[in-house]
Design a protein around this motif. Structure first.
Motif, mmCIF file in Angstrom:
data_model
loop_
_atom_site.group_PDB
_atom_site.id
_atom_site.type_symbol
_atom_site.label_atom_id
_atom_site.label_comp_id
_atom_site.label_asym_id
_atom_site.label_seq_id
_atom_site.Cartn_x
_atom_site.Cartn_y
_atom_site.Cartn_z
ATOM 1 N N TYR A 1 0.782 -1.247 0.000
ATOM 2 C CA TYR A 1 0.000 0.000 0.000
ATOM 3 C C TYR A 1 0.812 1.295 0.000
ATOM 4 N N THR A 2 2.117 1.249 -0.066
ATOM 5 C CA THR A 2 2.851 2.518 -0.077
ATOM 6 C C THR A 2 3.503 2.733 -1.444
ATOM 7 N N ARG A 3 3.838 4.012 -1.712
ATOM 8 C CA ARG A 3 4.480 4.340 -2.998
ATOM 9 C C ARG A 3 5.846 3.669 -3.082
ATOM 10 N N ILE A 4 6.541 3.703 -1.931
ATOM 11 C CA ILE A 4 7.881 3.098 -1.919
ATOM 12 C C ILE A 4 7.775 1.601 -2.218
ATOM 13 N N GLY A 5 6.739 0.984 -1.657
ATOM 14 C CA GLY A 5 6.527 -0.448 -1.892
ATOM 15 C C GLY A 5 6.360 -0.736 -3.379
ATOM 16 N N TRP B 1 17.434 1.321 -3.343
ATOM 17 C CA TRP B 1 18.363 0.306 -2.827
ATOM 18 C C TRP B 1 18.757 0.583 -1.374
ATOM 19 N N VAL B 2 19.005 1.874 -1.082
ATOM 20 C CA VAL B 2 19.350 2.212 0.311
ATOM 21 C C VAL B 2 18.191 1.828 1.229
ATOM 22 N N ILE B 3 16.957 2.177 0.784
ATOM 23 C CA ILE B 3 15.787 1.891 1.634
ATOM 24 C C ILE B 3 15.661 0.389 1.875
ATOM 25 N N VAL B 4 15.794 -0.374 0.783
ATOM 26 C CA VAL B 4 15.548 -1.807 0.929
ATOM 27 C C VAL B 4 16.644 -2.468 1.780
ATOM 28 N N TRP B 5 17.872 -2.045 1.606
ATOM 29 C CA TRP B 5 18.938 -2.623 2.443
ATOM 30 C C TRP B 5 18.757 -2.202 3.902
ATOM 31 N N ALA C 1 7.364 1.175 -5.839
ATOM 32 C CA ALA C 1 8.635 1.474 -6.507
ATOM 33 C C ALA C 1 9.597 0.304 -6.346
ATOM 34 N N LEU C 2 9.574 -0.297 -5.167
ATOM 35 C CA LEU C 2 10.461 -1.442 -4.902
ATOM 36 C C LEU C 2 10.153 -2.574 -5.875
ATOM 37 N N ARG C 3 8.851 -2.798 -6.076
ATOM 38 C CA ARG C 3 8.472 -3.899 -6.958
ATOM 39 C C ARG C 3 8.844 -3.587 -8.408
ATOM 40 N N ALA C 4 8.739 -2.311 -8.769
ATOM 41 C CA ALA C 4 9.106 -1.915 -10.129
ATOM 42 C C ALA C 4 10.595 -2.148 -10.369
ATOM 43 N N VAL C 5 11.398 -1.757 -9.380
ATOM 44 C CA VAL C 5 12.846 -1.922 -9.493
ATOM 45 C C VAL C 5 13.207 -3.402 -9.630
ATOM 46 N N ALA C 6 12.474 -4.222 -8.902
ATOM 47 C CA ALA C 6 12.765 -5.652 -8.936
ATOM 48 C C ALA C 6 12.561 -6.201 -10.346
ATOM 49 N N ASP C 7 11.542 -5.703 -11.035
ATOM 50 C CA ASP C 7 11.247 -6.230 -12.373
ATOM 51 C C ASP C 7 12.322 -5.851 -13.378
#
Lengths: 442, 330
Positions: free
Chosen positions: B197-201, B225-229, B203-209
């Motif tokens: 439900y968040t924008r960052i979430g 990347w900084v956020i996810v690490w 974005a994270l999924r988009a980056v993964a693809d």
């Protein structure tokens, strides 16, 4: 930066680095080199650090107090194996030719490394001293001229544990029908006592069950549900190592198994294992082949000669009573007494491995000698000969009181007649496999 | 989230086998003790242990989701965060402050990893990034021990470790495991909401693809990347606290990554709910197998059985139970 300049830089760095490393290992020709395989890093470091500190402190004490042994200064070099067999062999190869006479003996502090070095030490004529670990049948000096296993073996430990339980139950006759379980590290080390315990089970009529725990033993819930809720044994023995020990004690508490009926071998009885187990460890018992605490003369000397002058290896003088630390002192003591015996025969100079092996065959650490160095009560006397590379093999039972180990038995001697026959049978099998002709010890 | 029918069928079949096999073995063999209360005791103990595995598996999932990289360093991060926390606490910082400082250290670590290691590897093969995480593992193992020492450290949160008896004393459940499961449950739900439900979430999924495609639509890859690490660092800290208070903080904590791998294989590398369901199946499965099947074949099977169970799932769901089906045209 041009490639040429980079190359020059690399060469300069190598030259400087090489000269620095070189200078640190230049050893005086008249000093006795001692190589020590330790593990101050890796998953088993909590047990390895105090041992390494005890070993280093005793060597340093002799240097500080007496200028070494008979005026021959001792030069110690550690090599960290991280309890890893490959690294252990690498350390042995790196240290074996150092000093004017090479390494006088190797104490690998790991059953895995011991097995890996068995053939090499014979070729290099360097005694392999494994105190309380390694091959139990190394006690047969006819087949293993370069292996020494004082003061105790795993097989002896298993017999001592059953002897203690028999005492608790009012005699061997009362063991009939009792249930005794073994929780063990699923490795060559952990399996060592099984044969002895099976023999004792059929001899005394108790029911023996085995519970292997895969390395590293972080999760033992299923094992302890089987033990505590299903089998419900009268006693549990443990041949554990590292994090497995504390986990087992915590899981025993979690299923309500009484810790007073839970007895570990010496490697399941380090202070470092009890501390993370916290209150769950209260009442848990462990065999020890050395005394516990720091109320001994040798500790007082170490404190005044080293720690008071800021030269001790351990973090603080408070750590000098840990059992693993005392085992380190004991290993250093056995080695330096062998050096002393060798020097009495070959003169006051650095000794070779072959000379120390000769001395180990005649090692005689008496009660009087222990008193002299302030270790009476801390260690048991040891007398070896050409055929017997173990000695009496005695151990004590101790109990954790929440802060430290308390001795709750005197030295217990294992059934040496039964064990000797087992050592000889196993050693003869090894000799047959390897094509070794046992030496004549008469 | 829509759950495929196939997943439900596999799940139900697993459940059936988990009950049927122990029961049948109990009926057929005299060596196996089977009683329903004992069966439930083992199964519940396994489920609670499984939650602890999920806690570690989550860290892997987060980084895999965001960068398609299997982070070999997750176990080392668990050790490093726990060592830092206890090290700071031992040096006089109160626990709450030590937790805040450790969180800051994990954030700093994430920034350093992004700057020094990941930034120059954008759009490289995944195997290159994977190799880089092996390097990070060895660095963290060594650096943590150099900084804080290799001795066992105590982490006492005051959670009781006493055996709790339920259902008239017929089922024993450890209190510590219950608390740990509760904490892990809260963490998993928060992360699932964060991703969904968040924008960052998103974005994270988009980056993964696709790194490049995500960059082209204006998603700041560096920040992501900084956020996810950093989030993986927080998860590592929670796992480190729970496992550390169970076993003491010591080098062996890094080895718990081994317990998370079958969970990931089973649950899928890209799914947060997959990590939790995978953990539960692995935890219960390995404990039931160890208690009801292992005695017939000599015991000590739970570690390899977990991997075998995970591989059996792969036969039916190659992408893991909740993993994304990857369809590539040739």
């Amino acid at each position: 930066m041009s490639i040429k300049r980079i190359k020059t830089g690399i060469i300069a760095a190598m030259v400087i680095g090489g000269s620095l490393t070189g200078s640190s290992v230049i050893l005086a020709a008249d000093n006795q080199f001692i190589g020590s395989l330790v593990y101050r890093t890796g998953p088993y470091a909590p047990g390895g650090i105090p041992w390494a500190d005890g070993f280093a402190d005793y060597i340093e004490l002799l240097n500080a107090k007496d200028g070494g042994i008979n005026g021959v200064k001792l030069e110690l070099e550690e090599c960290d194996t991280a309890y890893n067999t490959d690294k252990g062999v690498e350390c042995y190869e790196r240290l074996k030719n150092k000093g004017s006479t090479g390494m006088p003996a190797v104490m690998p502090l790991s059953t895995g490394i011991t097995y890996a070095l068995l053939d090499r030490v014979v070729a290099d004529k360097i005694p392999l001293i494994t105190s309380g670990y390694g091959r139990a049948d190394g006690a047969d000096g006819r087949v293993f001229p370069y292996v020494f296993v004082p003061p105790a073996t795993y097989w002896g430990g298993a017999d001592i544990a059953i002897h203690y339980i028999a005492g608790e139950e009012g005699g061997y006759g009362n063991l009939k029908g009792k249930k005794i379980a073994l929780v063990y590290h699923d490795s060559a080390y952990g399996k060592e006592p099984i044969k002895t315990l099976q023999a004792l089970a059929s001899q005394h009529g108790f029911e023996f069950s085995e519970f292997p725990v895969p390395h590293p033993g972080l999760e033992q819930k299923a094992t302890w549900l089987k033990i505590g809720r299903q089998l419900r044994p009268d006693y549990v023995l443990m041949w554990g190592w590292g994090v497995m020990n504390a986990t087992a004690i915590k899981e025993a508490a979690a299923v309500g198994f009484p810790r007073e009926k839970f007895i570990g071998v010496w490697w399941s009885g380090n202070d470092a294992d009890m501390v993370p187990a916290g209150d769950a460890a209260m009442g848990y018992k462990s065999l020890q082949f050395n005394g516990v605490g720091s109320d001994f003369g040798v500790h007082q000397q170490i404190k005044s000669e080293l720690y008071a002058k800021g030269k001790g290896s351990a973090k603080s003088a408070d750590n000098t009573g840990e059992v693993a630390y005392n085992r380190g002192i004991q290993s250093a003591f056995i080695l330096t007494e062998a050096l002393r015996t060798a020097m009495a025969e070959f003169g006051n100079k650095p000794m070779t491995g072959e000379q120390v092996a000769w001395a180990m065959d005649r090692l005689d650490i008496t009660e009087a000698r222990l008193k002299e160095v302030g270790a009476d009560g801390l260690f048991d006397p040891i007398k070896l000969n050409c055929a017997d590379h173990q000695g009496k093999g005695r151990a004590k039972v101790t109990q954790w009181d929440g802060k430290q180990w308390q001795p709750i038995s005197d030295w217990i001697e294992p059934n040496s007649t039964m064990l000797r026959a087992m050592y000889e049978e196993s050693a003869a099998q090894y000799a047959k496999e390897k094509g070794i002709t046992p030496r004549d010890c008469k | 989230m829509r759950i495929e029918k196939e997943v439900i069928y596999i799940f139900l079949a697993t459940l059936f086998l988990m009950v049927a096999i122990p029961w049948s073995v109990g009926q057929l063999s005299k060596d196996i003790f089977f009683e329903w209360p004992f069966f439930f005791e083992v199964a519940i103990g396994g489920l609670l242990a499984g939650v602890m595995y999920s806690l570690v598996a989550l860290g892997f999932v987060l980084i895999f989701k965001a960068s398609g990289v299997f982070n070999f360093a997750q176990g080392a991060m668990v050790l490093f965060s726990a060592l830092t926390l206890v090290g700071l606490n031992e040096r006089g910082l109160p626990m709450w402050l030590a937790i805040i400082v450790t969180l800051a250290v994990m954030l700093l670590l994430a920034i350093v990893i992004e700057r020094v290691v990941l930034r120059s590897l954008v759009n490289q093969e995944h195997i290159i990034l994977f190799m880089a995480t092996i390097g990070i593992t060895y660095f963290l193992d060594g650096f943590g021990q150099t900084l804080w020492g290799s001795e066992v450290k105590i982490l006492d949160l005051g959670i009781p470790n006493s055996p709790g008896l339920y259902f008239d004393g017929r089922i024993l459940i450890n209190d510590f495991d219950l608390v740990a499961a509760l904490i892990a449950g809260i963490l998993v739900i928060s992360l699932a909401l964060f991703f969904q439900y968040t924008r960052i979430g998103r974005a994270l999924r988009a980056v993964a693809d696709d790194h490049q495609a995500a960059l082209s639509v204006g998603i700041p890859l560096k920040h992501i990347w900084v956020i996810v690490w950093a989030v993986a660092g927080i998860v590592a800290l929670v796992a480190g606290i729970m496992w550390g208070s169970k076993l003491g903080v010591q080098f062996s904590l890094a080895l718990i990554a081994l317990k998370a791998l079958p969970v990931l294989i089973l649950g899928g590398f890209t799914s947060v709910p997959g990590a939790i369901v995978g953990g539960l199946i692995i935890g219960a499965g390995e404990k039931l197998a160890e208690v009801f099947v292992a005695p017939l074949i000599g015991g000590g099977i739970e570690d390899w059985f977990a991997y075998m169970l995970a591989l059996a799932f792969l036969v039916f769901r190659p992408q893991g139970l909740f993993g994304e089906k990857i369809i590539e045209r040739v």
